[in-house]
Design a protein around this motif. Structure first.
Motif: not given
Length: 616
Positions: A543-572
């Protein structure tokens, strides 16, 4: 009179309002959905409108109102008619009192359907009249004719727009509303109760009506257009293909060629009109979409009347047997028919096409960024793979909905998909054939109400060992977020009690039931593991709302993800396991598209190096 730029579906809806429709029911399905939505949008309060739980229910509700004399309209797509076929086949034997128009939108291509079926066959099968509009303007006027015809004969009428008529736009003259008599009310009569004897008696009336209707439609001699007197070549068309045909015939190269043109827009087939058209011809090209319905009928008429006429169309290979006709494909067929192959090649040589534009990039359909179904599929896949590494395998039966896109890489979580509600019952058959396999059946919340409940009842009754996964995103997402019984709102805008999926499933008597938010991956995977260790009919509700009716995916405090390029190893791992369209790679590092990221946080839990971080 004022003109409006209308989509074909809007034109049908406004045409029905003009014709005095009083009850409109249906189930959403592309390309038909906007018809009912437009009626609701322009409803002054005098029309009852509902999204029914399925097409069968919609047809039966409308039939009840038609029994009482109301003008009613039912909307669905072509595969929805399969669901409604049980009452449809019987309804003609009972008849109706008020005008009843069943709008069934066919989907050549198919663009958004499981099948390319042709509703004209259903018309013949059910012995019902059918109207086949060519343009939005014609659909606006024709829907009123359909209501009148239904009331004249006391029978339902099918109305068959196809995708391009439904979704193309045109300037439509809006006319004054027609004067329609008020419903007389339901009058008790044994004739409303279907019995074998009544069916037998009414069958004679139905057959007589078909003959009379065909004679009536044959009076539309304006449907015959002549190019040049004494023509030995004829072209027959219907639906949107007729519009393409007219466009082709307006070309300078052939506009003065000798031909006759016949438009077929109704069933029963206008036999006498066709005979009049055919009798002086040697060759006929039939241009239609989907099946060779008109072509076969003309061939039959030629045989009955001993006409020595060559019929060209789908069966001869002159018109493609599958997919949509287009303005270009029809032009090619018309040119070849009227000019001959050599002349066409000469014309193309002397009139080369301009440089073709580059092809559009291929964009395969994909689950939206932040879609809760991705999290649900991922939790099941990871847990099942872990448990099945011990030797037992899993099979994932899917269903009709946007979650069918879970079949694509990298998730690959839909092994079967047949029709609405079949995921649960297909899984039962698979379990009987392979009892040592874990069998999962995925179904959405709207589809659960549509046709999933009976499958669970069957599984419990017959003691089947399956896991049903209900993907509850609180809407009918695939067709545009229409309301359903679990949402607590009707198409009339009334707030009502939500019907609880959890309570329904408990009442059926499943052996185990767990409800969890799929974005809580720890809890989600634990729930999957717990149910895989049990037996019987187990149900997992994600149970979790469609993003068309709720954009935060059940995590209201989350804004947007970002990448720490120093930690990213490119493992994909983030890309290869989730397939989220918000994640891509550049210069060997993951990047997140902030315009697409919908704050679900699923990739953060997945990253093995902690390179994906939340911004708060």
């Amino acid at each position: 009179m004022p003109k409006k730029l209308l989509m074909g579906n809007e034109a049908i809806a406004l045409g029905a309002i003009r014709a005095g429709v009083q009850v409109v029911t249906g189930y959403p399905g592309t390309p038909s959905t906007e018809v009912l939505e437009t009626v609701a949008k322009h409803n002054d309060g005098s029309i009852y409108v509902e999204w029914s739980v399925n097409e069968k229910t919609a047809l039966e509700v409308a039939a009840g109102a038609a029994f009482a004399g109301a003008r009613v309209m039912v909307t669905m797509k072509q595969v929805g008619l399969n669901v409604a076929s049980d009452p449809l086949m019987s309804l003609n034997y009972i008849g109706v009192k008020g005008g009843m128009v069943i709008v069934v939108a066919d989907d050549p291509g198919p663009i958004s359907s499981q099948t390319e079926q042709d509703t004209r066959h259903f018309s013949k099968f059910a012995k019902l009249a059918l109207f086949d509009p060519s343009t939005p303007e014609e659909a606006y006027l024709m829907i009123a004719d359909a209501f009148t015809h239904s009331e004249k004969y006391g029978e339902p009428v099918l109305f068959r727009p196809t995708t391009r008529v439904c979704h193309s736009c045109a300037s439509v003259e809006i006319l004054e509303n027609l004067s329609v008599k008020k419903p007389g009310g339901f009058i008790k009569d044994p004739g409303w109760v279907i019995f074998p004897r009544l069916t037998y008696t009414n069958k004679f009336k139905i057959e007589e009506n078909l003959i009379t209707m065909g004679e009536e439609f044959s009076k539309y001699e304006k449907n015959i257009l002549s190019g040049t007197a004494g023509s030995k070549k004829g072209i027959v068309s219907g639906g949107v293909s007729y519009a393409y045909t007219l466009e082709s015939l307006n070309n300078e190269e052939i506009k003065n060629k000798s031909y006759s043109l016949l438009k077929i827009s109704t069933y029963p087939f206008p036999y006498q009109l066709a005979v009049k058209f055919l009798q002086s011809l040697d060759e006929v090209l039939v241009i239609e979409e989907l099946d060779p319905v008109i072509e076969d009928e003309l061939t039959r008429i030629c045989g009955l009347n001993h006409f020595k006429i060559k019929i060209y169309g789908k069966r001869s290979g002159n018109i493609q047997i599958a997919g949509e006709n287009t303005a270009d494909s029809v032009k090619d067929a018309v040119f070849s028919f009227l000019l001959g192959e050599n002349k066409v090649k000469e014309f193309e040589k002397n009139n080369p096409l301009p440089v073709a534009p580059p092809s559009l990039p291929v964009r395969p359909p994909v689950l939206c960024a932040g879609c809760p179904h991705r999290a649900s599929f991922f939790a099941v896949k990871e847990t099942a793979n872990s448990i099945c590494s011990q030797g037992k395998r899993s099979v994932f039966s899917g269903d009709i909905g946007c979650y069918t896109l879970g079949n694509a890489a990298p998730l690959k979580m839909v092994d079967t998909c047949l029709c609405m509600g079949a995921g649960i019952t297909i899984a039962q058959g698979l379990q009987r054939a392979e009892p040592d396999t874990y069998h999962f059946a995925f179904i959405g919340d709207s589809t659960f109400f549509h046709s999933g409940i009976t499958g669970i009842v069957n599984a419990v009754y017959n003691q089947t060992d399956i896991i049903v996964v209900i993907l509850d995103n609180s809407t009918t997402a695939m067709t545009g977020n229409q309301p359903h019984p679990g949402m607590g709102i009707t198409m009339m805008g009334n707030q009502v009690e939500k019907i609880s999926i959890e309570k329904i499933v408990k009442a059926i008597g499943v052996s185990a039931l767990i409800k969890v938010n799929p974005f809580d991956q720890k809890a989600a995977k634990s729930a999957v593991k717990d149910l895989m260790e049990k037996k019987g009919v187990r149900v997992l509700i994600f149970e979790a709302p469609c993003i068309a009716i709720s954009k935060h995916g059940g995590n209201a405090n989350f804004v947007c993800a970002s990448i720490d390029k120093l930690k990213c190893t490119g493992c994909k791992v983030c890309l290869l396991k989730l397939g989220c369209p918000a994640i891509s790679f550049k210069e060997g590092k993951a990047i997140v598209d902030s315009a697409l990221c919908t704050n679900c946080g699923l990739c953060i839990d997945l990253c093995p190096t902690g390179a994906i971080q939340s911004n708060k």
